[in-house]
Design a protein around this motif. Structure first.
Motif, mmCIF file in Angstrom:
data_model
loop_
_atom_site.group_PDB
_atom_site.id
_atom_site.type_symbol
_atom_site.label_atom_id
_atom_site.label_comp_id
_atom_site.label_asym_id
_atom_site.label_seq_id
_atom_site.Cartn_x
_atom_site.Cartn_y
_atom_site.Cartn_z
ATOM 1 N N ILE A 36 0.839 -1.203 0.000
ATOM 2 C CA ILE A 36 0.000 0.000 0.000
ATOM 3 C C ILE A 36 0.869 1.246 0.000
ATOM 4 C CG2 ILE A 36 -1.688 1.303 1.365
ATOM 5 C CD1 ILE A 36 -2.611 -1.560 2.331
ATOM 6 N N LEU B 269 2.482 1.679 -3.509
ATOM 7 C CA LEU B 269 1.524 2.131 -4.516
ATOM 8 C C LEU B 269 1.146 3.585 -4.264
ATOM 9 C CD1 LEU B 269 -0.217 1.573 -6.959
ATOM 10 C CD2 LEU B 269 -1.963 0.636 -5.422
ATOM 11 N N LYS B 270 0.977 3.937 -3.007
ATOM 12 C CA LYS B 270 0.637 5.322 -2.663
ATOM 13 C C LYS B 270 1.748 6.275 -3.138
ATOM 14 C CE LYS B 270 -1.485 7.809 1.048
ATOM 15 N NZ LYS B 270 -1.925 7.895 2.376
ATOM 16 N N SER C 186 -5.110 9.831 -5.531
ATOM 17 C CA SER C 186 -5.239 9.113 -4.261
ATOM 18 C C SER C 186 -5.523 7.640 -4.539
ATOM 19 C CB SER C 186 -6.373 9.703 -3.418
ATOM 20 O OG SER C 186 -7.622 9.365 -3.987
ATOM 21 N N LEU C 187 -5.357 6.806 -3.528
ATOM 22 C CA LEU C 187 -5.695 5.392 -3.674
ATOM 23 C C LEU C 187 -7.171 5.224 -4.013
ATOM 24 C CD1 LEU C 187 -3.736 3.755 -0.724
ATOM 25 C CD2 LEU C 187 -3.435 3.254 -3.138
ATOM 26 N N LEU D 3 -9.015 -1.065 -1.537
ATOM 27 C CA LEU D 3 -7.846 -0.243 -1.831
ATOM 28 C C LEU D 3 -6.543 -0.921 -1.423
ATOM 29 C CD1 LEU D 3 -9.204 3.175 -0.475
ATOM 30 C CD2 LEU D 3 -9.637 2.092 -2.680
ATOM 31 N N PHE E 169 -7.470 8.279 1.588
ATOM 32 C CA PHE E 169 -7.753 7.157 0.694
ATOM 33 C C PHE E 169 -8.989 7.474 -0.113
ATOM 34 C CE2 PHE E 169 -5.474 5.116 4.174
ATOM 35 C CZ PHE E 169 -4.529 4.392 3.483
#
Length: 181
Positions: free
Chosen positions: A44, A47-48, A57-58, A83, A181
């Motif tokens: 996470i 990827l962010k 944003s995610l 997400l 998120f």
């Protein structure tokens, strides 16, 4: 969901090469290539970081193709976008809500799963409660083991990470504001 294909689509829509996105995100060109080929499943936090190069944003990344519908006040479990990735499920409640001021997540961490070795950092505050299992939470270098009923609340600008060191899945209900998120 095919994260690699989605990243390739978003990058293409913005007219960016892999090299340009990598430069903007502060990662290697190989990282973008491996993600897009689905040869690695990014954490996470990774990827962010990549999405910051778009910027996106995610929540936007995982929901950008969903049809626009009238505002709803009920979000069924099957309709909550995920997400997460790599053993972490993060179901967003309120996706598509206009002017959403709170990020509310229903999180599930499989045994051994975590948010990534890169600590998460974003503006605002976040809080949550462990509903099931055990979670190791690191905030600003301090490590805490949390079990069912234990909660947390901290400034999101502090480096933080969630890990499940237990032998069963762990579940958390969390919120952050402003929504990251």
């Amino acid at each position: 969901m095919d994260v690699g294909e989605r990243l390739k689509l978003v990058r293409g829509r913005q007219g960016l090469s892999q090299r340009e996105l990598a430069k903007r995100a502060g990662v290697t060109n190989a990282t973008i290539s491996l993600i897009e080929q689905n040869r690695v499943s990014p954490s996470i936090s990774s990827l962010k970081k990549v999405l910051e190069g778009l910027p996106m944003s995610l929540a936007e990344f995982f929901t950008f193709e969903l049809p626009v519908v009238a505002p709803s006040y009920i979000y069924r479990g099957a309709d909550q976008p995920d997400l997460g990735g790599a053993g972490v499920q993060m179901r967003l409640i309120g996706s598509g809500q206009p002017d959403r001021q709170i990020g509310l997540l229903r999180e599930r961490y499989e045994p051994g799963a975590d948010t990534g070795v890169d600590m998460l950092l974003h503006q605002g505050q976040e809080c949550g409660v462990v509903v099931r299992g055990e979670v190791e939470l690191t905030v600003d270098g301090q490590i805490h083991l949390l079990g069912p009923g234990d909660g947390y609340y901290f400034p999101s600008a502090l480096p933080h990470r969630f890990r499940n060191l237990g032998e069963e899945a762990a579940e958390i209900v969390s919120a952050n504001s402003p929504p990251s998120f």
